[in-house]
Write an enzyme that holds these catalytic residues in place. Structure first.
Site, PDB file in Angstrom:
ATOM      1  N   LYS A  66       0.797  -1.235   0.000  1.00 47.54           N
ATOM      2  CA  LYS A  66       0.000   0.000   0.000  1.00 47.54           C
ATOM      3  C   LYS A  66       0.829   1.285   0.000  1.00 47.54           C
ATOM      4  CE  LYS A  66      -4.230  -1.780   2.144  1.00 47.54           C
ATOM      5  NZ  LYS A  66      -5.235  -1.577   3.194  1.00 47.54           N
ATOM      6  N   ASP A 102     -10.249   2.821   2.324  1.00 49.42           N
ATOM      7  CA  ASP A 102     -10.371   2.162   3.631  1.00 49.42           C
ATOM      8  C   ASP A 102     -11.097   3.035   4.659  1.00 49.42           C
ATOM      9  OD1 ASP A 102      -9.127  -0.196   2.859  1.00 49.42           O
ATOM     10  OD2 ASP A 102      -7.137   0.545   3.375  1.00 49.42           O
TER      11      ASP A 102
END
Ligand code: ATR
Length: 276
Positions: A66, A102
């Site tokens: 990420k 997220d």
């Protein structure tokens, strides 16, 4: 046919193909979603190759990539910049756009389960100080939660993160005091995940109206959530966060916000249970 998927290492456990496959069928989109297990040492070569000639509409990005994908982005939106991580990439005419869904997933699921509660949230306690904590803290800050306290096994890490996000950090030893005023307790660590020992917390300190939110979804009822139930506290499980972060990623690629339905959740739960 346009392609989407997930890059990570490992990825074989991912439930995302079930989720995106369901929506692609539902919306009659000629696309697919496939898993790409890319070891850290192969990431640069793979992305450089994809940047030259991309076969993709976009990809989700998971552990451990990420942050490593950031140098490959032409643009990153505000959420990705604030969180410092990209979990969704869209490729538009060769330009790589990075976002992070997220925080959206974290809050959208909470709001769906506990309508209007976020508005009344004064004090949220976040367990953990890793990537998932960053997304949760960003989400809570966007909701204008007045007080956010990070509790982490390693206090120094909590303090560094707290300074970055301008929130509070507290050592684990003070958990009993901190929880006394918490309206929400959220676990962002992998403690309590299948095979990992749970966190031991002074749950009796929590006020009766407090909500306990665990982002771990395997098992669906984590030891933390089971303990919260024993204290008659409201709980929110982690599976919805997975569904809602996928919802926003799907919209990012295909321009349509798909529905998170009980039927979809049931299909994902069935897959989870078949693997348990
Ligand atoms: P992610 O990016 O998925 O959030 P991470 O960066 O490895 O994962 O962060 C994991 C976080 O969970 C850390 O805050 C870690 O605590 P430390 O900073 O002390 O390492 C916390 N964590 C992981 N497993 C834990 C456990 N069994 N008990 C307590 N905290 C744990």
């Amino acid at each position: 046919m346009e392609h989407t998927g997930l890059i990570g290492h490992p990825v074989s456990h991912s439930l995302s193909p079930v989720i995106h496959g369901y929506w692609l069928r539902m919306h009659g989109i000629e696309g697919d979603y496939t898993l790409h297990d890319i070891a850290p040492e192969a990431l640069t070569t793979t992305l450089e190759h994809w940047r030259k000639k991309t076969p993709l509409r976009g990809v989700n990005v998971t552990v451990p990539h990420k942050q490593s994908v950031i140098p490959f982005m032409d643009r990153m939106d505000a959420a990705a910049q604030a969180i410092g991580a990209v979990n969704t990439i869209r490729i538009d005419n060769g330009e790589w756009h990075g976002t992070n869904t997220d925080a959206y997933g974290f809050m959208a699921h909470f709001n769906a389960e506990m309508p209007d509660y976020a508005k009344r949230l004064n004090h949220a306690v976040v367990l953990g100080a890793g990537g998932a904590a960053r997304a949760a803290i960003h989400a809570l800050k966007c909701e204008s939660v007045e007080r956010i306290t990070i509790l982490n096994r390693t206090y120094d890490t909590a303090r560094t993160l707290a300074a970055e996000f301008d929130v509070e950090a507290a050592p684990m030893e003070s958990a009993a005091d901190i929880l006394l005023t918490a309206d929400m307790l959220t676990n962002t660590t992998s403690a309590g995940m299948k095979g990992n020992a749970p966190l031991l917390l002074p749950m009796a300190s929590l006020p009766l109206h407090a909500v306990v939110y665990d982002i771990v979804y395997a098992p669906l009822v984590t030891p933390l959530l089971a303990e919260a139930h024993a204290y008659n506290l409201a709980t929110v499980d982690g599976l919805g966060m997975l569904l809602y972060q996928a919802q926003k990623a799907f919209e990012y690629w295909w321009g349509v916000l798909p529905a998170v339905t009980p039927e979809l959740r049931a299909a994902v739960v069935q897959t989870l249970e078949a693997r348990a």
